[in-house]
Write an enzyme that holds these catalytic residues in place. Structure first.
Site, mmCIF file in Angstrom:
data_model
loop_
_atom_site.group_PDB
_atom_site.id
_atom_site.type_symbol
_atom_site.label_atom_id
_atom_site.label_comp_id
_atom_site.label_asym_id
_atom_site.label_seq_id
_atom_site.Cartn_x
_atom_site.Cartn_y
_atom_site.Cartn_z
ATOM 1 N N ARG A 82 0.751 -1.357 -0.206
ATOM 2 C CA ARG A 82 -0.429 0.007 0.136
ATOM 3 C C ARG A 82 0.676 1.175 -0.063
ATOM 4 O O ARG A 82 1.839 1.907 0.447
ATOM 5 C CB ARG A 82 -0.980 0.111 0.998
ATOM 6 C CG ARG A 82 -1.943 -0.250 1.517
ATOM 7 C CD ARG A 82 -2.946 -0.747 2.579
ATOM 8 N NE ARG A 82 -2.655 -1.382 3.299
ATOM 9 C CZ ARG A 82 -1.431 -0.646 4.171
ATOM 10 N NH1 ARG A 82 -1.573 1.320 4.195
ATOM 11 N NH2 ARG A 82 -1.328 -1.019 5.372
ATOM 12 N N TYR A 225 -1.869 -3.765 -6.632
ATOM 13 C CA TYR A 225 -1.362 -4.064 -5.324
ATOM 14 C C TYR A 225 -1.920 -4.049 -5.022
ATOM 15 O O TYR A 225 -2.662 -3.070 -4.274
ATOM 16 C CB TYR A 225 0.126 -3.746 -4.746
ATOM 17 C CG TYR A 225 0.686 -5.024 -4.762
ATOM 18 C CD1 TYR A 225 1.409 -6.122 -4.985
ATOM 19 C CD2 TYR A 225 0.397 -5.233 -2.963
ATOM 20 C CE1 TYR A 225 1.406 -7.435 -4.388
ATOM 21 C CE2 TYR A 225 1.155 -6.468 -2.249
ATOM 22 C CZ TYR A 225 1.771 -7.329 -2.863
ATOM 23 O OH TYR A 225 2.261 -8.475 -2.045
ATOM 24 N N LYS A 234 -9.385 -2.803 1.842
ATOM 25 C CA LYS A 234 -8.897 -0.814 2.643
ATOM 26 C C LYS A 234 -9.941 -0.431 2.298
ATOM 27 O O LYS A 234 -10.687 0.893 3.090
ATOM 28 C CB LYS A 234 -7.999 -0.777 2.532
ATOM 29 C CG LYS A 234 -7.092 -2.230 2.911
ATOM 30 C CD LYS A 234 -6.967 -2.654 4.259
ATOM 31 C CE LYS A 234 -6.608 -3.247 4.666
ATOM 32 N NZ LYS A 234 -6.227 -4.162 5.996
ATOM 33 N N HIS A 254 -10.696 -2.307 11.768
ATOM 34 C CA HIS A 254 -9.628 -3.017 11.026
ATOM 35 C C HIS A 254 -8.974 -4.101 12.479
ATOM 36 O O HIS A 254 -8.575 -4.572 12.812
ATOM 37 C CB HIS A 254 -8.444 -1.922 10.873
ATOM 38 C CG HIS A 254 -6.909 -3.452 9.701
ATOM 39 N ND1 HIS A 254 -5.893 -2.145 10.438
ATOM 40 C CD2 HIS A 254 -6.576 -4.090 9.645
ATOM 41 C CE1 HIS A 254 -5.017 -3.150 9.427
ATOM 42 N NE2 HIS A 254 -5.310 -4.433 8.846
ATOM 43 N N SER A 276 -1.079 -3.452 10.524
ATOM 44 C CA SER A 276 -1.037 -4.168 8.995
ATOM 45 C C SER A 276 0.269 -5.326 9.737
ATOM 46 O O SER A 276 1.306 -4.758 10.704
ATOM 47 C CB SER A 276 -0.877 -3.835 7.912
ATOM 48 O OG SER A 276 -2.046 -3.128 7.684
ATOM 49 N N CYS A 278 0.727 -7.135 11.913
ATOM 50 C CA CYS A 278 1.368 -8.137 13.548
ATOM 51 C C CYS A 278 0.306 -9.270 13.771
ATOM 52 O O CYS A 278 0.068 -8.674 15.013
ATOM 53 C CB CYS A 278 0.721 -6.315 14.195
ATOM 54 S SG CYS A 278 2.081 -5.551 13.945
ATOM 55 N N ASP A 301 -9.404 -9.648 8.883
ATOM 56 C CA ASP A 301 -8.787 -8.626 9.122
ATOM 57 C C ASP A 301 -9.738 -7.220 9.185
ATOM 58 O O ASP A 301 -8.774 -6.057 9.661
ATOM 59 C CB ASP A 301 -8.121 -8.166 7.364
ATOM 60 C CG ASP A 301 -7.537 -7.381 7.251
ATOM 61 O OD1 ASP A 301 -5.956 -7.236 7.543
ATOM 62 O OD2 ASP A 301 -7.526 -6.493 5.826
ATOM 63 N N ARG A 393 2.244 -12.195 -0.624
ATOM 64 C CA ARG A 393 0.708 -12.733 -0.023
ATOM 65 C C ARG A 393 0.295 -13.567 -0.553
ATOM 66 O O ARG A 393 0.629 -13.661 -2.229
ATOM 67 C CB ARG A 393 0.325 -11.425 -0.392
ATOM 68 C CG ARG A 393 -0.016 -9.866 0.587
ATOM 69 C CD ARG A 393 -0.273 -9.099 1.412
ATOM 70 N NE ARG A 393 0.058 -8.743 2.802
ATOM 71 C CZ ARG A 393 -0.116 -8.383 3.480
ATOM 72 N NH1 ARG A 393 -1.877 -8.625 4.210
ATOM 73 N NH2 ARG A 393 -0.031 -7.105 4.505
HETATM 74 P P1 GTP Z 1 -2.953 -7.286 7.447
HETATM 75 O O1 GTP Z 1 -3.121 -8.408 7.416
HETATM 76 O O2 GTP Z 1 -1.251 -6.730 7.034
HETATM 77 O O3 GTP Z 1 -3.487 -6.489 8.214
HETATM 78 O O4 GTP Z 1 -1.606 -7.940 8.583
HETATM 79 P P2 GTP Z 1 -1.306 -9.364 10.194
HETATM 80 O O5 GTP Z 1 -2.702 -8.560 10.981
HETATM 81 O O6 GTP Z 1 -3.354 -10.182 9.983
HETATM 82 O O7 GTP Z 1 -0.226 -9.619 10.093
HETATM 83 P P3 GTP Z 1 -0.392 -11.360 9.659
HETATM 84 O O8 GTP Z 1 -1.604 -12.142 10.825
HETATM 85 O O9 GTP Z 1 0.244 -12.038 8.472
HETATM 86 O O10 GTP Z 1 0.905 -11.290 10.377
HETATM 87 C C1 GTP Z 1 2.595 -11.597 9.897
HETATM 88 C C2 GTP Z 1 3.965 -11.522 11.236
HETATM 89 O O11 GTP Z 1 3.468 -11.205 12.272
HETATM 90 C C3 GTP Z 1 4.068 -12.680 11.057
HETATM 91 O O12 GTP Z 1 5.592 -11.799 11.188
HETATM 92 C C4 GTP Z 1 4.336 -12.767 12.194
HETATM 93 O O13 GTP Z 1 5.294 -14.070 12.040
HETATM 94 C C5 GTP Z 1 4.065 -12.513 12.778
HETATM 95 N N1 GTP Z 1 3.432 -12.482 13.950
HETATM 96 C C6 GTP Z 1 2.164 -13.332 14.611
HETATM 97 N N2 GTP Z 1 2.004 -13.738 15.256
HETATM 98 C C7 GTP Z 1 3.013 -13.937 16.235
HETATM 99 C C8 GTP Z 1 2.884 -13.939 17.629
HETATM 100 O O14 GTP Z 1 2.140 -14.290 18.109
HETATM 101 N N3 GTP Z 1 4.373 -13.424 18.047
HETATM 102 C C9 GTP Z 1 5.305 -12.497 17.514
HETATM 103 N N4 GTP Z 1 6.811 -13.112 17.636
HETATM 104 N N5 GTP Z 1 4.994 -13.091 15.447
HETATM 105 C C10 GTP Z 1 4.361 -12.753 15.605
HETATM 106 C C1 SPV Z 2 -3.045 -4.531 5.498
HETATM 107 O O1 SPV Z 2 -1.756 -3.830 5.032
HETATM 108 O O2 SPV Z 2 -2.991 -4.985 6.910
HETATM 109 C C2 SPV Z 2 -3.501 -5.318 4.167
HETATM 110 C C3 SPV Z 2 -3.595 -5.859 3.600
HETATM 111 O O3 SPV Z 2 -4.856 -6.626 4.913
HETATM 112 S S1 SPV Z 2 -3.288 -4.830 1.889
HETATM 113 O O4 SPV Z 2 -5.052 -4.957 1.049
HETATM 114 O O5 SPV Z 2 -2.938 -4.853 0.602
HETATM 115 O O6 SPV Z 2 -3.849 -3.026 2.273
HETATM 116 MN MN MN Z 3 -5.256 -5.417 7.028
#
Ligand code: GTP
Ligand code: SPV
Ligand code: MN
Length: 612
Positions: A82, A225, A234, A254, A276, A278, A301, A393
Site C-alpha cells: 500500500r 497491488y 481497505k 481493522h 498491518s 502484526c 482483517d 501475500r
Molecule cells: P495485515 O494482513 O497486513 O492486516 O496483517 P495481519 O495482522 O493479518 O498480519 P499477520 O497475521 O499476517 O502477521 C504476520 C507477522 O506477524 C509475521 O511476521 C508473524 O511471524 C508475526 N506474528 C504473528 N503472531 C505472532 C506472535 O504471536 N508472536 C510473534 N513474535 N510474531 C507473530
Molecule cells: C494491510 O496492509 O493491512 C492489509 C493488506 O491487510 S492490504 O490489503 O494490501 O492493505
Molecule cells: Mn489489514
C-alpha cells in the site's frame, strides 16, 4: 446516451439498473477501453482469465501435483505494498479528513484524476465487477461495483468478496451500492493509435488512491497491488465504510474476528485490532497450546459491527477470503493457514521452487538450495536478498481454512464479548492488561503505537502511532472517530464488550521475544475470558488491570520468574514519557479531541504518579 453508451447498454446484463449502466458508460467514455466485460463470477470466467494471464506472463501456473489450481504473480518492484503517501481522503473540508490523512479538495482531485484516467484503458478490457461485502442480502452487508482494467484484480476480487451475478441481481433490485474505479494506468495504445506490448505487471509511477467520503466514491490509479487495487478491502470496507458507520451508528474496523470455545463448551467471540502484519491472521487461526480450548475463524482483517436487538455488539466479516502475509507462515506458526494454501490459491511475490511450488522466508527451517526469487532471479541460501518479498501475500477463500467457524457467513453476525488492542512493542507494554472501562479502552485504542511493518511503504521498524490499527484506513477525522467510539460505548452500556490491551512482541535486553506467541497467545485470552466470567481478581496498575501470576495458565512454558516480571513490567518513568508524547499527539487534533480522552490522559498521569 452517446453511441458508445448505447453499445455499452447492449453489453450490460439485463438486470443492470440504468444508473449503473450510465455510470459504466461514463467511465468507459473517459478511459476508452477496447472492450467492456461484465463479470458473472463463474468458474468458467475465472479459468478463462487465469489462462489469459498465464499466456500473457502475468501468472505462472504452479505444479498441479504440488499445488492444484494455484498461481504465482510477480509484481514490479515499485508496486509491492500500500502507498500511504499517495492515499487521499477528499472531503469537502480539510478538517473532516483530519491531521492523520492526506487531504485533497474533491473537485481539484476530480480534475487531476480526469487527466490521469483520460484514455488510461486504451487497448485493454474494462471489467465491471459487482461485489458484496458480507453475506449477500445481510443487513450489515453492503454492495459495490469495481471497474478495473486488471484481470489479476478480477480473480483476486472473486476470492476476496462475493462477486458476480448474485450481487448484481441485488443491485438490480435497488439495493445501495458504492462505485469504485481502478486502473493500473498503463494504456496499451497512445492517443495517436500506436500500440505497445503489455508487460507482466502493468502499473504507473504516479499513484492516486482516492476516496470521496461525502459522495461515497473510490478512484484508484497506478497500482495493481493489494489494498491499492482490491477496492472492496481497505478503500471500501474501511475508509468509506468508516464514514457510513459514523453516520449510521455502527463500526467498520481493522479487526480479526474469532470464536473461542472453552473446556466447559462455552463459546465466546472476540475481535482484535492489530496494525498491518502484526498477527491478525495468526490469531484468527490460533491453535491453542492449552488443553480444552478451541479457536475457530470468522475473519482475519476487517470487522463490521452493529448493536443488535438485544443490545449487544454483533460482528460480521465483510470479506470472503484472506489476503495474508506469506513470510513467517509455517507448520509451527500457523499450520491452519499453511494448509489452507494447499490448493486454489494465488500467491504474489513469493519465491518459486525448482519443482514448481512456492517458498518464503520462515516456511521451513532450511531454505531450498535453489529458488527463483520474487523478482524472477536465481536465488540460493547465500544470496544477500530475501527470496520472497516481506509483504508477499496469498489470496485464498476463507472456507479453505479448516478453522473456519460454521457461523462465518451468518448475516446476523456474532455477539462480541471481548475486544483486544495490540501492536508491535519491544518495550513498555505488558503481555495483557484489562482496561478499567470502555472509556479507558477507547483511550488505549487511540494511543496504540506500533513498529512499522512491510505492509506499507516506509521505514520498517520505526515506532508510529496507529490508533485502533486504523491510521491508514480511517475515512474521516480520527478525533471524530474516537468520539464515535465513545458514543457507541454509551449506546451499548452494560452490554459493551470488555476491552483489553495485548502485546505479543515485547523483547528482552538481548532483543529476543520474551513471549513465545502464536498458539501460546491462547493463555492470555483464557485469562481475559476468566475476567469476563468474574472468575479471577486482578491487580490495578497504571495501565489497567494486571493478571495475578497464579491465574495465568503457564503450564508447559519454560519462562523464568525474571522473564515473567519483564513481560508484565510497567515502568512509571517510561510511561510518563509516553504520556508526554500522547499529549503532543493529541494536540494536533485541537478542539476535535473528545474531552473524555484528555480526562483519560490525566487519569493515566495520576496513576503513574501513584506508582512512582
Ligand atoms: P495485515 O494482513 O497486513 O492486516 O496483517 P495481519 O495482522 O493479518 O498480519 P499477520 O497475521 O499476517 O502477521 C504476520 C507477522 O506477524 C509475521 O511476521 C508473524 O511471524 C508475526 N506474528 C504473528 N503472531 C505472532 C506472535 O504471536 N508472536 C510473534 N513474535 N510474531 C507473530
Ligand atoms: C494491510 O496492509 O493491512 C492489509 C493488506 O491487510 S492490504 O490489503 O494490501 O492493505
Ligand atoms: Mn489489514
Amino acid at each position: 446516451m452517446s453511441v458508445d453508451s448505447i453499445q455499452i447498454a447492449e453489453t450490460a446484463p439485463a438486470d443492470a439498473p440504468e444508473a449503473l449502466v450510465r455510470w459504466v458508460a461514463g467511465v468507459a467514455e473517459l478511459t476508452q477501453p477496447d472492450e467492456i466485460y461484465w463479470c458473472d463470477g463463474s468458474e468458467a470466467e475465472r479459468d478463462r482469465l487465469y489462462q489469459q494471464m498465464v499466456d500473457a506472463g502475468t501468472l505462472i501456473k504452479l505444479n498441479p501435483d504440488k499445488r492444484p489450481n494455484s498461481y504465482l504473480a510477480r509484481s514490479t518492484p515499485s508496486d509491492v505494498a500500500r502507498v500511504e503517501s499517495r492515499t487521499f481522503i477528499c472531503s469537502e473540508r480539510e478538517q473532516d479528513a483530519g491531521p492523520t490523512n492526506n487531504w485533497a479538495e474533491p473537485s481539484q482531485m476530480k480534475q487531476t484524476l480526469a487527466t490521469f484516467f483520460d484514455g488510461c484503458m486504451r487497448g485493454r478490457t474494462m471489467y465491471v465487477v459487482p461485489f458484496s461485502m458480507g453475506p449477500l442480502g445481510g443487513n450489515i452487508s453492503k454492495l459495490g461495483i469495481e471497474i478495473t482494467d486488471s484481470p489479476y484484480v478480477v480473480v483476486n476480487m472473486r476470492i476476496m468478496t462475493r462477486m458476480g451475478a448474485e450481487p448484481l441481481a441485488h443491485i438490480g433490485a435497488g439495493e445501495y451500492w458504492v462505485p469504485a474505479v481502478h486502473s493500473v494506468g498503463y494504456p496499451l495504445v497512445d492517443i495517436n493509435g500506436n500500440r505497445r506490448p503489455d508487460v507482466p505487471w502493468p502499473c504507473n509511477d504516479e499513484k492516486y488512491i482516492t476516496h470521496f467520503p461525502e459522495t461515497r466514491e473510490i478512484w484508484s490509479f497506478g497500482s495493481g497491488y493489494g489494498g491499492n487495487a482490491l477496492l472492496g478491502k481497505k478503500c471500501y470496507a474501511l475508509r468509506i465504510a468508516s464514514v457510513l458507520a459514523r453516520d449510521e451508528g455502527w463500526l467498520a474496523e481493522h479487526m480479526l474476528i474469532l470464536k473461542i470455545t472453552g473446556p466447559d463448551d462455552r463459546t465466546y467471540h472476540l475481535t482484535a485490532a492489530f496494525p498491518s502484519a502484526c498477527g491478525k491472521t495468526n490469531l484468527a487461526m490460533l491453535r491453542p497450546t492449552i488443553p480444552g480450548w478451541k479457536v475457530e475463524t470468522i475473519g482475519d482483517d476487517i470487522a463490521w459491527m452493529r448493536p443488535g436487538a438485544d443490545g449487544r455488539l454483533y460482528a460480521i466479516n465483510p470479506e470472503a477470503g484472506f489476503f495474508g502475509v506469506a513470510p513467517g507462515t509455517s507448520e509451527a506458526t500457523n499450520p491452519t493457514a499453511l494448509h489452507a494454501l494447499d490448493h486454489d490459491t494465488i500467491f504474489t511475490n513469493v519465491a518459486l521452487t525448482d519443482d514448481g511450488d512456492i517458498w518464503w522466508e520462515g516456511m521451513t527451517d532450511e531454505p531450498p538450495a535453489h529458488l527463483i526469487d520474487w523478482q524472477g532471479n536465481d536465488w540460493t541460501p547465500d544470496s544477500p536478498t530475501k527470496a520472497a518479498h516481506p509483504n508477499s501475500r496469498f489470496t485464498v477463500r476463507a472456507d479453505q481454512a479448516s478453522s473456519i467457524a460454521d457461523e462465518w457467513e451468518d448475516p446476523a453476525g456474532v455477539p462480541i464479548d471481548v475486544i483486544l488492542f495490540g501492536g508491535r512493542r519491544a518495550h513498555n507494554v505488558p503481555l495483557i492488561t484489562e482496561t478499567y472501562d470502555w472509556r479507558q479502552g477507547v483511550f488505549v485504542g487511540a494511543t496504540v503505537s506500533s513498529e512499522q511493518t512491510a505492509a506499507a511503504e516506509g521505514a520498517v521498524g520505526s515506532l508510529r502511532r496507529d490508533p485502533f490499527a486504523m491510521l491508514p484506513f480511517c475515512g474521516y477525522n480520527m478525533a471524530d472517530y474516537w468520539a464515535h467510539w465513545l458514543r457507541v460505548g454509551e449506546t451499548l452500556g452494560e452490554h459493551a464488550p470488555r476491552v483489553f490491551q495485548v502485546n505479543w512482541f515485547r523483547k528482552d535486553d538481548d532483543g529476543r521475544f520474551l513471549w513465545p506467541g502464536f498458539g501460546d497467545n491462547a493463555r492470555a485470552i483464557e485469562w481475559a475470558l476468566r475476567r469476563v466470567n468474574g472468575e479471577v481478581d486482578a491487580d490495578d496498575s497504571l495501565n489497567g488491570r494486571l493478571p495475578r501470576r497464579e491465574d495465568l495458565n503457564l503450564d508447559g512454558l519454560d519462562l523464568t520468574d525474571e522473564q515473567l516480571d519483564e513481560l508484565f513490567a510497567l515502568d512509571p518513568a517510561a510511561w510518563a514519557a509516553e504520556a508526554d508524547l500522547t499529549e503532543e499527539y493529541f494536540a494536533q487534533f485541537g478542539d476535535r479531541l473528545p474531552a473524555a480522552l484528555t480526562e483519560e490522559l490525566e487519569a493515566l498521569r495520576r496513576r503513574i504518579a501513584e506508582a512512582s
